[in-house]
Scaffold this motif. Structure first.
Motif, short mmCIF file in Angstrom:
data_model
loop_
_atom_site.label_atom_id
_atom_site.label_comp_id
_atom_site.label_asym_id
_atom_site.label_seq_id
_atom_site.Cartn_x
_atom_site.Cartn_y
_atom_site.Cartn_z
N SER A 8 40.82 30.40 73.98
CA SER A 8 40.87 29.70 72.63
C SER A 8 40.73 30.37 71.49
O SER A 8 39.96 31.38 71.30
CB SER A 8 40.14 28.33 72.62
OG SER A 8 39.08 28.56 72.44
N SER A 9 41.33 30.14 70.19
CA SER A 9 41.46 31.02 69.01
C SER A 9 39.92 30.97 68.42
O SER A 9 39.61 32.07 67.78
CB SER A 9 42.19 30.24 68.11
OG SER A 9 41.90 29.09 67.58
N SER B 227 50.68 26.12 74.12
CA SER B 227 51.00 27.49 73.73
C SER B 227 52.45 27.90 74.10
O SER B 227 53.14 28.41 73.69
CB SER B 227 49.94 28.66 74.14
OG SER B 227 49.89 28.76 75.37
N ASP B 228 52.80 27.55 75.16
CA ASP B 228 54.15 27.82 75.96
C ASP B 228 55.20 27.03 75.13
O ASP B 228 56.10 27.67 74.74
CB ASP B 228 54.21 27.24 77.51
CG ASP B 228 53.69 28.36 78.47
OD1 ASP B 228 53.47 29.59 77.67
OD2 ASP B 228 53.19 28.22 79.49
N ARG B 231 55.48 28.59 71.80
CA ARG B 231 56.21 29.89 71.86
C ARG B 231 57.94 29.72 72.00
O ARG B 231 58.70 30.37 71.59
CB ARG B 231 55.64 30.78 73.11
CG ARG B 231 56.11 32.56 72.77
CD ARG B 231 55.86 33.07 74.16
NE ARG B 231 57.08 33.02 74.83
CZ ARG B 231 57.31 32.97 76.00
NH1 ARG B 231 56.43 32.73 76.84
NH2 ARG B 231 58.58 33.00 76.64
N THR B 262 44.39 19.74 72.76
CA THR B 262 44.77 21.09 72.44
C THR B 262 45.89 21.20 71.44
O THR B 262 46.95 20.40 71.60
CB THR B 262 45.46 21.74 73.96
OG1 THR B 262 44.49 21.33 74.73
CG2 THR B 262 45.54 23.16 73.80
N TRP B 264 48.65 23.61 68.51
CA TRP B 264 48.88 24.71 67.91
C TRP B 264 49.45 24.33 66.49
O TRP B 264 50.35 23.39 66.47
CB TRP B 264 50.00 25.66 68.68
CG TRP B 264 50.26 26.70 68.10
CD1 TRP B 264 50.30 27.88 68.52
CD2 TRP B 264 51.43 27.14 67.18
NE1 TRP B 264 50.88 28.89 67.84
CE2 TRP B 264 51.47 28.55 66.86
CE3 TRP B 264 52.24 26.02 66.27
CZ2 TRP B 264 52.61 28.87 66.16
CZ3 TRP B 264 53.04 26.66 65.29
CH2 TRP B 264 53.27 27.89 65.40
N HIS B 288 48.57 29.62 61.93
CA HIS B 288 49.68 30.47 62.51
C HIS B 288 50.79 30.63 61.40
O HIS B 288 51.12 29.84 60.41
CB HIS B 288 50.07 30.12 63.66
CG HIS B 288 49.17 30.32 64.74
ND1 HIS B 288 48.63 31.28 65.14
CD2 HIS B 288 48.52 29.55 65.57
CE1 HIS B 288 47.89 31.58 66.13
NE2 HIS B 288 47.82 30.01 66.43
N GLU B 300 52.21 34.45 67.97
CA GLU B 300 50.66 34.21 68.23
C GLU B 300 50.74 32.89 68.99
O GLU B 300 50.86 31.90 68.25
CB GLU B 300 49.95 34.08 66.79
CG GLU B 300 49.94 35.40 66.07
CD GLU B 300 49.54 35.37 64.80
OE1 GLU B 300 49.56 34.36 64.09
OE2 GLU B 300 49.63 36.47 64.23
N ARG B 301 50.27 32.86 69.99
CA ARG B 301 50.22 31.88 70.76
C ARG B 301 48.95 31.06 71.13
O ARG B 301 48.71 30.10 71.61
CB ARG B 301 50.64 31.84 71.90
CG ARG B 301 50.29 33.30 72.86
CD ARG B 301 51.09 33.38 74.11
NE ARG B 301 50.89 32.33 75.05
CZ ARG B 301 51.99 32.14 75.86
NH1 ARG B 301 52.91 33.00 76.36
NH2 ARG B 301 51.77 31.02 76.89
N GLU B 302 47.80 31.68 70.21
CA GLU B 302 46.31 31.15 70.56
C GLU B 302 46.29 29.75 70.18
O GLU B 302 47.00 29.16 69.17
CB GLU B 302 45.17 31.66 69.57
CG GLU B 302 44.93 33.13 70.02
CD GLU B 302 45.95 34.25 69.84
OE1 GLU B 302 46.92 34.03 69.10
OE2 GLU B 302 46.35 35.17 70.63
N VAL B 303 45.63 28.78 70.68
CA VAL B 303 45.68 27.44 70.62
C VAL B 303 44.18 26.99 70.11
O VAL B 303 43.19 27.71 70.38
CB VAL B 303 46.03 26.37 71.66
CG1 VAL B 303 47.51 26.70 71.84
CG2 VAL B 303 45.37 26.92 72.88
#
Lengths: 98, 560
Positions: A8-9, B227-228, B231, B262, B264, B288, B300-303
């Motif tokens: 995770s970030s 995250s998918d 993206r 979760t 993004w 992001h 950037e896919r970080e969640v």
């Protein structure tokens, strides 16, 4: 990749996703996913897991042994049939299953 | 030009006709106002020369009548008058005349005036033509908007999953909304939400909603991770939208029991998280870039992951809220908004909407406004279950397979068997459990039967690896041995039944040795769970005395 890892970030939580069949063919990959002990909290994301067999159960128990009883390990997004297998095997005692 | 001459004096009419026809015009003559009106209707002249004093109907009344008939179209009416007082001349114009000529008529002035009015008339006609065109164009645009709106609404249809965990407010600034709010259930019982704010608003912004919503729904049905999804949405928009268009967005997933969120977020205002009493716990910045800016390989896919307490609330909203302005140009802003979440408001969501409206005052809303409130509790979807009776197959059948050393040394045959028998309607619902049962039976027959591997190896983590390494090596070296699989479908009164039989060429193994004990101290063993799984999932399981064959029964009950 059948085993995907994402931190995770805030680097606190490691999510391991299992894609497709969770069985003995993933034994090394799965082990590699958690062995670096990144993060303080672990999540096994089963959203894309189609089947699992008893060797996968063994792999999960090995993960528990390696990381210790105090490690926070959650198994999340299970399909009903996978959840049933986990429940039958009484994995709810060792893991938090969502 | 066709010119109507209205005059009761024949000499005047003849003189005018003579002049006008000489100039190439056609002349229609009327002897009084009434006849002038009648001929005007039947002849549709391009210009009228009107005497004032006439019997039956004078020139003033006739002009009024003609103007009435004409409506918006323009035909010049020129008065020919012997009167010269100002009041009379003014009246000529006030009743609808365009000009006047004093009698006696000067030929040159008459010609000049006729030409001048012909020019005005042409201009007028041109103007009218353009007006009609413009109206047609406007009607077309409106119709196209209607069509686009219908397509848009269908595409976004049922865009928000009815769910007691969410409340939302959507207020577009124009017919089309550049803000998109969608939600959908996840296959594991959770909830997905996406809020996106396209650059601009109105139709161009709304167009982006189509690729976005299609991609989103494809992802949610497949059960993709946040995250998918982010993206894939980014890739879809990057490929679809012009460079200057993109979408600030948040994609969020809450799990089935509401204990894990979760998300993004890119380019949106800070996400607000409060406790059950509406007291601010945290604001999370959108770290992001908006969707549709970065190429797929830069994405950037970080969640962000949160484990909320029951009743915690998440607020996601577009900048239409914080950028609401007073008539004096003061912005509502983050501070004012966050101040609402101090735990004293009974219902901050409703209060916020009320605040925004009063803050704006008489000013018109100039951006799309969207906000969603998500309450963290077990997801309650308002959906209907369809329980249709399961069709039991009508014919009994059986399948048998004999696998020798060369075929055992390939991938597991179980998936193929399940695909074959799963086509039967009675079975398709049970595919997953049957896959598990047969995989376990197959592993036992192969590993403990044919390959003679011992479970005891699995007691340590390294042994676990060793076990599977040995399995691989022994399998590769295998020259002799076989596993026979029989599956038989037996018709039943209510539900059909499967008889599953495995036998192998091994020496036989004792099932008790590979069965994990059910006592508490056995819980940690990383092996032996397969046998218990089979026992629990099947009606009955029987091993033969030598441990080389096993027969299991499975009833194909409907689980709905």
């Amino acid at each position: 990749m059948p085993v995907e890892c994402a931190l995770s970030s805030d680097n606190a939580e490691l999510t391991i996703s299992i894609v497709g069949r969770f069985d003995f063919e993933l034994v090394q990959e799965f082990r590699a996913a958690y062995s670096e002990k990144k993060g303080s909290r672990y999540t096994i994301d089963m959203r894309a897991t189609e089947h699992m067999d008893s060797s996968a159960l063994g792999m999960l128990l090995n993960m528990r042994k390696t990381l210790g009883e105090s490690a926070k390990i959650s198994i999340v997004n299970c399909r009903p049939q996978i959840k049933k297998i986990l429940t039958i095997s009484r994995f709810d005692k060792k893991f938090s299953i969502e | 030009m066709k010119i109507l001459v209205v005059d009761d004096t024949e000499a005047n009419r003849k003189l005018l006709s003579w002049i006008l026809e000489d100039d190439g015009h056609t002349v229609v003559e009327a002897v009084n106002g009434q006849e002038g009106v009648d001929l005007f209707t039947s002849e549709s002249p391009d210009l009228v020369l009107m005497d004032v004093m006439m019997p039956v109907m004078d020139g003033f009344d006739a002009t009024k009548a003609i103007r009435e008939i004409l409506g918006d179209t323009h035909v010049p009416i020129i008065f020919l008058t012997a009167l010269s007082d100002d009041a009379s001349l003014a009246k000529c114009l006030s009743v609808g005349g365009d000009d006047f000529l004093s009698k006696p008529i000067n030929e040159q002035v008459l010609q000049a005036k006729i030409n001048a009015h012909a020019r005005i008339r042409d201009l007028n006609e041109e103007l009218n033509k353009q007006k009609v065109e413009l109206e047609a164009l406007h009607a077309l645009t409106e119709r196209e908007h209607e069509i686009a709106k219908a397509v848009f609404e269908n595409a976004m249809g049922a865009s928000l999953q009815d769910c007691s965990n969410t409340r939302h407010y959507i207020s577009p600034a124009t017919t089309f909304n550049g803000d998109i709010l969608l939600s959908a259930p996840s296959p594991s019982g959770g909830l997905y939400v996406i809020l996106a704010d396209f650059t601009g608003h109105g139709l161009p912004a709304a167009i982006g909603a189509l690729p976005l919503s299609q991609t989103f729904y494809n992802c949610t049905v497949a059960g993709d991770s946040v995250s998918d999804i982010a993206r894939k949405l980014n890739a879809a928009l990057e490929g679809f939208l012009p460079d200057f268009m993109f979408a600030a967005a948040a994609v969020l997933e809450m799990n089935a029991d509401g204990s894990r969120v979760t998300f993004w977020a890119g380019g949106l205002p800070d996400v607000i998280i409060t406790d059950a009493n509406g007291k601010l716990k945290e604001t999370v910045i959108s770290a992001h870039m908006p969707l549709g800016v970065l190429e797929d390989n830069e994405f950037e896919r970080e969640v962000i992951i949160r484990h909320p307490e029951p009743g915690d609330k998440f607020y996601i909203y577009t900048d239409g809220i914080t950028e609401t302005e007073t008539p004096d140009g003061v912005m509502y802003g983050d501070e004012r908004m966050q101040a609402l979440f101090d735990g004293t408001q009974k219902d901050p969501f409703t209060k916020l909407l009320y605040d925004i409206k009063t803050f704006r005052g008489a000013l018109e809303q100039n951006d799309d406004i969207t906000i969603i409130e998500l309450t963290c509790s077990p997801v309650e979807l308002e959906t209907e279950h369809d329980t249709k009776p399961l069709v039991q197959g009508k014919l009994p059948w059986s399948l048998s397979m004999n696998l020798d050393a060369s075929t055992l040394n390939g991938s597991s045959p179980i998936s193929q068997i399940i695909d074959m028998i799963g086509a039967s309607p009675a079975i398709s619902e049970h595919k997953d459990y049957l896959h598990t049962i047969m995989s376990e039976l197959f592993s036992n027959a192969l590993e403990h039967g044919v390959l003679e591997l011992s479970s005891e190896l699995k007691e340590t983590e390294d042994g676990y690896l060793e076990y599977y390494q040995q399995r691989e090596e022994k399998l590769a070296a295998l020259t002799d041995g076989n596993v026979t699989i029989n599956v038989e479908f037996i018709l039943g009164k209510e539900y059909g039944k499967l008889k599953i039989h495995f036998s192998d060429s091994g020496k036989g193994f004792n099932v008790k040795n590979i069965k994990a004990s059910d006592d508490s101290d056995g819980d940690d063993d990383a092996f032996g769970r397969g046998v218990s799984l089979i026992d629990t999932l099947c009606d009955s399981v029987e091993y033969n005395a030598t441990g080389t064959a096993v027969t299991a029964y499975y009833t194909l009950k409907s689980t709905n």
